[in-house]
Design an enzyme around this catalytic site. Structure first.
Site, PDB file in Angstrom:
ATOM      1  N   HIS A  44      15.626  -2.873  -6.882  1.00  0.00           N
ATOM      2  CA  HIS A  44      15.839  -1.965  -8.010  1.00  0.00           C
ATOM      3  C   HIS A  44      17.030  -2.320  -8.898  1.00  0.00           C
ATOM      4  CE1 HIS A  44      12.715   0.784  -6.765  1.00  0.00           C
ATOM      5  NE2 HIS A  44      13.249   0.903  -5.563  1.00  0.00           N
ATOM      6  N   GLU A 148       7.990   4.236   3.581  1.00  0.00           N
ATOM      7  CA  GLU A 148       8.175   5.077   2.401  1.00  0.00           C
ATOM      8  C   GLU A 148       6.857   5.507   1.764  1.00  0.00           C
ATOM      9  OE1 GLU A 148      10.372   2.838  -0.508  1.00  0.00           O
ATOM     10  OE2 GLU A 148       9.459   0.957   0.118  1.00  0.00           O
ATOM     11  N   ASP A 174      10.566   7.811  -2.089  1.00  0.00           N
ATOM     12  CA  ASP A 174       9.193   7.351  -2.294  1.00  0.00           C
ATOM     13  C   ASP A 174       8.216   8.098  -1.401  1.00  0.00           C
ATOM     14  OD1 ASP A 174       9.138   5.521  -4.397  1.00  0.00           O
ATOM     15  OD2 ASP A 174       9.951   3.929  -3.149  1.00  0.00           O
TER      16      ASP A 174
END
Length: 251
Positions: A44, A148, A174
């Protein structure tokens, strides 16, 4: 170096944080703060291959066990991070035991596995004898599977039972989104998280907000805590609203 895998398998509690700003000075400060490990967030944050390599080099020099959260589980991505000398891989969206076995295959030398190069950092730039490097294989590198998705949560025990999987890491945000929730503190997500943290066969852990109490997660079985990030530390250390309030106070 490379203590992380052994610590996870020994049941030690490990405290880390996410590293999102690709500059060596940030790593130097995180090392001074006393973290056991730092997780490079290549999923990310703006980390390319060169930035990951520099971060691992810097972290190793500072005595940090550097984990990389990869953007995917492709063998080519895994190879590059292994060659760079990472202490651990955090792989996102691991949903089945078969996927975990495929990741392990990509981490190992041999037919259908990782390509060999003896002049990498992991191999001591050619100073490590071939038989010694092959014998060590991925032995010191931790594999942590991020759970997740609802499918991964359902299969957590099967994933943990795969020989070579060292840890399960709960991605509550998530998991919440994938379950139709808009809050990773939702009671259903909390219940699923506690169940995964109690999974036998592998160390378990999770990301926690900087203000969060870790005690309940530790009691549920968590041993790997990644708390906040360099970004959150900067924001928490800059109480602009308080300063603005003091400047507007007529007193």
């Amino acid at each position: 170096m490379m203590r992380l895998r052994h610590r996870l398998n020994a049941g030690d509690t490990v405290l880390g944080t996410f590293y999102k700003t690709p500059h060596p000075m940030i790593l130097e400060i995180l090392a001074m703060a006393g973290f056991d490990t730092v997780v490079i967030d290549a999923e990310h944050a703006p980390f390319g291959r060169a930035e990951i390599d520099t971060a691992i080099l810097t972290g190793r020099a500072l005595g940090l066990d550097m984990v990389v959260r990869l953007p995917d589980d492709r063998p080519a991505t895994i190879l590059q991070v292994m060659d760079a000398g990472a202490a651990g891989l955090l792989i996102p969206h691991v949903n089945t035991a078969g996927q975990a076995r495929a990741i392990l295959s990509a981490m190992r030398y041999g037919a259908g596995g990782r390509g060999f190069a003896g002049t990498t950092r992991a191999a001591g730039y050619g100073k490590r004898p071939l038989h010694e490097h092959l014998g060590a294989d991925r032995g010191d590198v931790a594999l942590i599977c991020q759970i997740e998705d609802p499918e991964g949560a359902e299969n957590a025990a099967d994933i943990a039972s795969v020989e070579g999987v060292d840890g399960l890491f709960v991605g509550r945000a998530d998991l919440a989104v994938g379950s139709g929730k808009d809050d990773f503190f939702d009671p259903e997500i909390a219940q699923a998280t506690a169940r995964i943290l109690g999974t036998p066969g592998a160390a378990t852990g999770l990301y926690c907000a900087a203000h969060e109490d870790l005690a309940a997660h530790h009691a549920a079985g968590a041993r790997l805590f990644v708390v906040g990030s360099d970004h959150t530390a900067i924001l928490r250390g800059a109480p602009v609203a308080d300063w603005q309030g003091s400047l507007s106070d007529p007193k």
